[in-house]
Design an enzyme around this catalytic site. Structure first.
Site, PDB file in Angstrom:
ATOM      1  N   GLU A 180      44.455  35.529  41.611  1.00  0.00           N
ATOM      2  CA  GLU A 180      43.780  36.157  42.511  1.00  0.00           C
ATOM      3  C   GLU A 180      43.986  35.692  44.171  1.00  0.00           C
ATOM      4  O   GLU A 180      43.147  35.142  44.673  1.00  0.00           O
ATOM      5  CB  GLU A 180      42.315  36.268  42.609  1.00  0.00           C
ATOM      6  CG  GLU A 180      41.857  36.881  40.898  1.00  0.00           C
ATOM      7  CD  GLU A 180      40.415  36.992  40.839  1.00  0.00           C
ATOM      8  OE1 GLU A 180      39.630  36.651  41.678  1.00  0.00           O
ATOM      9  OE2 GLU A 180      40.126  37.521  39.796  1.00  0.00           O
ATOM     10  N   GLU A 369      41.890  38.102  32.680  1.00  0.00           N
ATOM     11  CA  GLU A 369      40.520  37.689  32.808  1.00  0.00           C
ATOM     12  C   GLU A 369      39.536  39.100  32.650  1.00  0.00           C
ATOM     13  O   GLU A 369      40.025  40.148  33.111  1.00  0.00           O
ATOM     14  CB  GLU A 369      40.286  36.879  34.039  1.00  0.00           C
ATOM     15  CG  GLU A 369      40.470  35.487  34.203  1.00  0.00           C
ATOM     16  CD  GLU A 369      39.912  34.973  35.337  1.00  0.00           C
ATOM     17  OE1 GLU A 369      38.809  35.730  36.091  1.00  0.00           O
ATOM     18  OE2 GLU A 369      40.634  34.295  36.092  1.00  0.00           O
TER      19      GLU A 369
HETATM   20  C1  GAL Z   1      37.387  35.271  38.692  1.00  0.00           C
HETATM   21  C2  GAL Z   1      37.932  33.822  38.911  1.00  0.00           C
HETATM   22  C3  GAL Z   1      37.638  33.102  37.822  1.00  0.00           C
HETATM   23  C4  GAL Z   1      36.077  33.093  37.570  1.00  0.00           C
HETATM   24  C5  GAL Z   1      35.845  34.734  37.345  1.00  0.00           C
HETATM   25  C6  GAL Z   1      34.256  35.026  37.256  1.00  0.00           C
HETATM   26  O1  GAL Z   1      37.745  35.714  40.187  1.00  0.00           O
HETATM   27  O2  GAL Z   1      39.337  34.030  38.447  1.00  0.00           O
HETATM   28  O3  GAL Z   1      37.763  31.657  38.261  1.00  0.00           O
HETATM   29  O4  GAL Z   1      35.263  32.574  38.440  1.00  0.00           O
HETATM   30  O5  GAL Z   1      36.221  35.517  38.643  1.00  0.00           O
HETATM   31  O6  GAL Z   1      33.533  35.105  38.588  1.00  0.00           O
END
Ligand code: GAL
Length: 459
Positions: A180, A369
């Site tokens: 990100e 994710e």
């Molecule tokens: C993403 C990040 C993760 C985690 C997730 C939930 O942006 O890559 O590390 O924190 O959000 O907030």
């Protein structure tokens, strides 16, 4: 409607992983700074998050990532849990200051050895390691020299990527260069809400420029050193919708869309920054003096990681600098949302997947994710989290729909294996499939973890 996949009079649709085919990659994810702990042991240098957490008022509850989930010591047990839930992929990140305590120069052998052990353990258990090179824990020593705002970043990052590729490239084929870039440059160098807590355009614009360059350069280094590498990078994205049909709101939505969804993928694909639609981004020209940068920001990634946590609704607001837009919060719109106040909207996830899959040059998408935080509690040795189960069911159905309609989505990695240090939110925001008692380090598989296990095994 995807949010209600089974109307009351029809039997619920049986959703199992087999619907996605035998080769679909199911994984779970964590990140060094959020899980490892051992923040100043075994030769590790401080990261910007270690320092940021020591500043007053930066992290909720004054929480610190010093111990986190103690994954550094407990990784074997945690990998066994990932395996027991049925995952095939284990995505984790390397802590740059653990292997290069000063960011460049001296190598910390103990740090190098730790990731060898972790990778070997994954391979032993049949978990495919997906390694993120940068998940936000920049060595503090490099921040002193300007961090992501410094033009030296490309040199520092190249050194770090070369070291990782040479050390681990014989065993790790799957790599994610940045996690990100919009998130860490904007929260860390424009809004000051994340480490290193810098603000303003004079930090933000060079950080964007250097992150876009480092990302492509990282890809090239991996390609050169790692035979048979499968190389990606992960972007955050959020569908942006105008609050009303007014031209002002629509323009505001368009500006934010450029930042949230186009700013990094377009230079990566070779199109340069999307500055024609957003005058401010013309300033990137200052750092982007010649065509050669546009070329150097491009890299032919094998896959693009997509991370979509919420859609955004915006209205025109002339008082907000740069974007002249402000968010209409999900809570005020009375839509379903998570404990973070993020709107739950699987249809929006579906549209995001379709949109990114249509970019020319995106060969393969992995949802690197996806997940949600809820107010979990451990009661009588169990954690009941039906909202998270609904969340995953709806989002996976949405992904299945996008895929069946032709989007080349090849994997989904659940964020996250276990509750961990959620950046500025500290330990209260729980995203895990496994509940962690941070006082005792006791792990308890949540109902959603069992749900995932059954989903993966087809039971
Ligand atoms: C993403 C990040 C993760 C985690 C997730 C939930 O942006 O890559 O590390 O924190 O959000 O907030």
């Amino acid at each position: 409607m995807i949010n209600h996949p089974h109307p009351p009079d029809t039997p619920p649709q049986r959703l199992t992983a087999s619907l996605f085919g035998p080769d679909f990659l199911w994984g779970t994810v964590l990140a060094a700074a959020q899980n490892e702990g051992a923040w100043n042991s075994y030769g590790k240098g401080a990261s910007i998050w270690d320092n940021f957490a020591r500043r007053q008022g930066k992290i909720k509850g004054a929480d610190k990532p010093t111990v986190a989930c103690d994954f550094y010591h407990r990784y074997k047990d945690d990998l066994l849990l990932a395996k027991a839930l049925g995952f095939k992929v284990f995505r984790f990140s390397i802590s740059w200051p653990r292997i290069l305590p000063e960011g460049t120069g001296r190598v910390n052998k103990e740090g190098i050895a730790f990731y060898h052990r972790l990778i070997d353990e994954c391979l032993k258990l049949g978990l495919v390691p997906y390694v993120t090179l940068y998940h936000w824990d920049l060595p503090a020593a490099l921040e002193k020299e300007g961090g992501w705002t410094s033009h030296l970043m490309i040199r520092w990052f190249s050194r770090y990527v070369t070291l990782c590729a040479e050390e681990y490239g014989g065993k790790v084929k799957d790599w994610i260069v940045l996690n990100e870039p919009f998130g860490f440059t904007t929260l860390g160098y424009m809004l000051g809400r994340h480490a290193p807590g810098k603000t303003g355009l004079s930090n933000w614009l060079p950080a964007i420029h250097n992150a876009a360059l480092a990302q492509a350069e990282g890809g090239r280094i991996l390609r050169k050193i790692v035979a048979g590498a499968h190389i990606g990078t992960s972007f955050s994205c959020s569908e942006v919708m105008p609050h009303t049909d007014s031209p002002e709101d629509q323009q505001a939505a368009k500006r934010l869309d450029i930042l949230l969804n186009r700013l990094f993928i377009e230079p990566t694909l070779g199109n340069g920054f999307p500055r024609e639609d957003f005058r401010l981004l013309e300033k990137l020209e200052l750092h982007n003096k010649s065509w050669k940068y546009t070329e150097r920001m491009q890299f032919d990634f094998d896959f693009i990681g997509i991370q979509n946590y919420f859609p955004v609704v915006v209205r025109y607001n002339p008082l907000i600098p740069i974007v002249q837009a402000s968010e209409v919060k999900a809570r005020n719109r009375k839509v379903p949302c998570t404990a973070m106040g993020w709107e739950i909207n699987a249809d929006s996830f579906y549209r995001i997947l379709k949109r990114f899959s249509l970019y020319e040059g995106v060969k393969e998408i992995i949802v690197t994710e996806g997940g949600a935080a809820f107010k979990d509690e451990r009661v009588n040795g169990a954690v009941s989290d039906p909202q998270r189960i609904d969340y995953f069911r709806d989002y996976l159905l949405a992904m299945l729909r996008a895929r069946d309609e032709g989007a080349n989505i090849t994997g989904y990695f659940a964020w996250t294996l276990m509750d961990n240090f959620e950046w500025a939110e500290g330990y209260k925001a729980r995203f895990g499939l496994i509940y962690v008692d941070f006082k005792t380090q006791l792990r308890t598989i949540k109902d959603s973890g069992y749900w995932f296990r059954d989903f993966l095994s087809g039971h």
